[in-house]
Design a protein around this motif. Structure first.
Motif, mmCIF file in Angstrom:
data_model
loop_
_atom_site.group_PDB
_atom_site.id
_atom_site.type_symbol
_atom_site.label_atom_id
_atom_site.label_comp_id
_atom_site.label_asym_id
_atom_site.label_seq_id
_atom_site.Cartn_x
_atom_site.Cartn_y
_atom_site.Cartn_z
ATOM 1 N N LYS A 160 0.851 -1.193 0.000
ATOM 2 C CA LYS A 160 0.000 0.000 0.000
ATOM 3 C C LYS A 160 0.889 1.245 0.000
ATOM 4 O O LYS A 160 1.732 1.413 0.874
ATOM 5 C CB LYS A 160 -0.930 -0.013 1.211
ATOM 6 N N SER A 161 0.667 2.116 -0.956
ATOM 7 C CA SER A 161 1.558 3.264 -1.147
ATOM 8 C C SER A 161 1.541 4.245 0.022
ATOM 9 O O SER A 161 2.537 4.905 0.278
ATOM 10 C CB SER A 161 1.212 3.996 -2.442
ATOM 11 N N ARG A 162 0.474 4.371 0.746
ATOM 12 C CA ARG A 162 0.392 5.351 1.834
ATOM 13 C C ARG A 162 0.759 4.768 3.194
ATOM 14 O O ARG A 162 0.641 5.448 4.200
ATOM 15 C CB ARG A 162 -0.986 5.980 1.876
ATOM 16 N N TYR A 163 1.186 3.529 3.226
ATOM 17 C CA TYR A 163 1.582 2.903 4.480
ATOM 18 C C TYR A 163 3.104 2.914 4.607
ATOM 19 O O TYR A 163 3.814 3.219 3.648
ATOM 20 C CB TYR A 163 1.086 1.451 4.516
ATOM 21 N N TYR A 164 3.619 2.588 5.808
ATOM 22 C CA TYR A 164 5.060 2.440 6.007
ATOM 23 C C TYR A 164 5.561 1.254 5.202
ATOM 24 O O TYR A 164 4.875 0.243 5.068
ATOM 25 C CB TYR A 164 5.397 2.202 7.491
ATOM 26 N N HIS A 165 6.795 1.374 4.680
ATOM 27 C CA HIS A 165 7.409 0.282 3.931
ATOM 28 C C HIS A 165 8.575 -0.336 4.679
ATOM 29 O O HIS A 165 9.171 -1.284 4.202
ATOM 30 C CB HIS A 165 7.851 0.767 2.561
ATOM 31 N N GLY A 166 8.933 0.214 5.815
ATOM 32 C CA GLY A 166 9.950 -0.396 6.669
ATOM 33 C C GLY A 166 11.366 0.068 6.422
ATOM 34 O O GLY A 166 12.275 -0.326 7.148
ATOM 35 N N GLY A 167 11.602 0.875 5.419
ATOM 36 C CA GLY A 167 12.959 1.342 5.151
ATOM 37 C C GLY A 167 13.455 2.273 6.234
ATOM 38 O O GLY A 167 12.675 2.899 6.947
ATOM 39 N N ASP A 168 14.783 2.340 6.382
ATOM 40 C CA ASP A 168 15.379 3.198 7.398
ATOM 41 C C ASP A 168 16.811 3.532 6.996
ATOM 42 O O ASP A 168 17.317 3.043 5.979
ATOM 43 C CB ASP A 168 15.336 2.527 8.769
ATOM 44 N N LEU A 169 17.469 4.410 7.774
ATOM 45 C CA LEU A 169 18.842 4.822 7.443
ATOM 46 C C LEU A 169 19.810 3.650 7.506
ATOM 47 O O LEU A 169 20.772 3.596 6.734
ATOM 48 C CB LEU A 169 19.273 5.953 8.354
ATOM 49 N N LYS A 170 19.588 2.707 8.391
ATOM 50 C CA LYS A 170 20.470 1.543 8.467
ATOM 51 C C LYS A 170 20.425 0.773 7.140
ATOM 52 O O LYS A 170 21.449 0.315 6.643
ATOM 53 C CB LYS A 170 20.062 0.644 9.641
ATOM 54 N N GLY A 171 19.244 0.660 6.550
ATOM 55 C CA GLY A 171 19.113 0.001 5.254
ATOM 56 C C GLY A 171 19.820 0.766 4.146
ATOM 57 O O GLY A 171 20.449 0.193 3.256
ATOM 58 N N VAL A 172 19.752 2.110 4.182
ATOM 59 C CA VAL A 172 20.452 2.934 3.198
ATOM 60 C C VAL A 172 21.950 2.712 3.318
ATOM 61 O O VAL A 172 22.665 2.503 2.319
ATOM 62 C CB VAL A 172 20.097 4.433 3.375
ATOM 63 N N ILE A 173 22.469 2.731 4.559
ATOM 64 C CA ILE A 173 23.918 2.541 4.797
ATOM 65 C C ILE A 173 24.351 1.170 4.303
ATOM 66 O O ILE A 173 25.404 1.020 3.669
ATOM 67 C CB ILE A 173 24.227 2.757 6.288
ATOM 68 N N GLN A 174 23.547 0.136 4.527
ATOM 69 C CA GLN A 174 23.895 -1.226 4.080
ATOM 70 C C GLN A 174 23.973 -1.308 2.561
ATOM 71 O O GLN A 174 24.827 -1.999 2.022
ATOM 72 C CB GLN A 174 22.871 -2.224 4.610
#
Length: 176
Positions: A160-174
Motif C-alpha cells: 500500500k503506497s500510503r503505508y510504512y514500507h519499513g525502510g530506514d537509514l540503516k538500510g540505506v547505509i547497508q
C-alpha cells in the motif's frame, strides 16, 4: 477645504494646488535588482521600484544602455514593476531611471555591470551536478525492530503506497 486654512495659505502666498503637488511628488526608495550585467542571457529583467506616489508612472533610462517596457503600478502607488532590457553592448556604469508621474519626476540609480567572464564557468554537466534523492522508507529495510512505530500501529504494508514500507537509514547505509 476648510475656509480658515484656505485663507491662511492664501495669506502666505501658497495655493491649494501647490500643497497637493508637494504631497504627491513621486518618491523612489528602492530598486530591485539594483544592477544587471550587459550581455546576460536573462534579458529583459523585471524591476521592482518601491516608493510612494508612483501612480501612472512612466520609466525611462537616462544615459542609454537600456529600454523600458510593460510598466505596471500597484493600486496603492507604492510598487512599480517594469521590464528593463539591457542592451548587449551597453557600457558598464551607473544610469538614472527617471520615474515620471502626473505630479512630477524623480530619479533612482541603476548600474549596468560588466559582462560575466566565461572562462572556467561553463563546463557542462558532470557527476558533481547530480543530487541523489532517497526516500529511506521506500529504499531498504535495515532494522526490522523499528518497523512498527507505537504511534502508528498496523500501518506497515509494502503493498500500500500510503503505508510504512519499513525502510530506514540503516538500510540505506547497508546498500551504499
Amino acid at each position: 477645504m476648510i475656509p480658515p486654512l484656505k485663507r491662511c495659505l492664501a495669506g502666505l502666498g501658497i495655493g491649494w494646488t501647490t500643497i497637493l503637488w508637494a504631497v504627491a511628488q513621486p518618491v523612489v526608495t528602492q530598486v530591485e535588482p539594483p544592477s544587471w550585467w550587459a550581455g546576460h542571457t536573462l534579458n529583459p529583467i523585471r524591476l521592482l521600484i518601491t516608493g510612494k506616489h508612483l501612480e501612472g508612472g512612466r520609466v525611462q533610462v537616462e544615459g542609454g544602455g537600456g529600454s523600458v517596457s510593460r510598466v505596471m503600478v500597484s493600486p496603492s502607488g507604492t510598487h512599480l514593476f517594469c521590464d528593463l532590457e539591457v542592451r548587449k553592448g551597453a557600457q558598464p556604469g551607473v544610469r538614472q531611471l527617471r520615474v515620471t508621474t502626473a505630479a512630477g519626476t524623480t530619479h533612482a540609480d541603476f548600474e549596468i555591470l560588466e559582462p560575466l567572464p566565461t572562462a572556467g564557468r561553463f563546463q557542462g554537466f558532470g557527476p558533481d551536478d547530480f543530487v541523489y534523492l532517497i526516500l529511506p522508507d521506500r529504499f531498504a529495510n535495515g532494522d526490522a525492530a523499528n518497523d512498527r512505530p507505537s504511534k502508528s500501529p498496523g500501518l506497515l504494508d509494502r503493498k500500500k503506497s500510503r503505508y510504512y514500507h519499513g525502510g530506514d537509514l540503516k538500510g540505506v547505509i547497508q546498500k551504499l
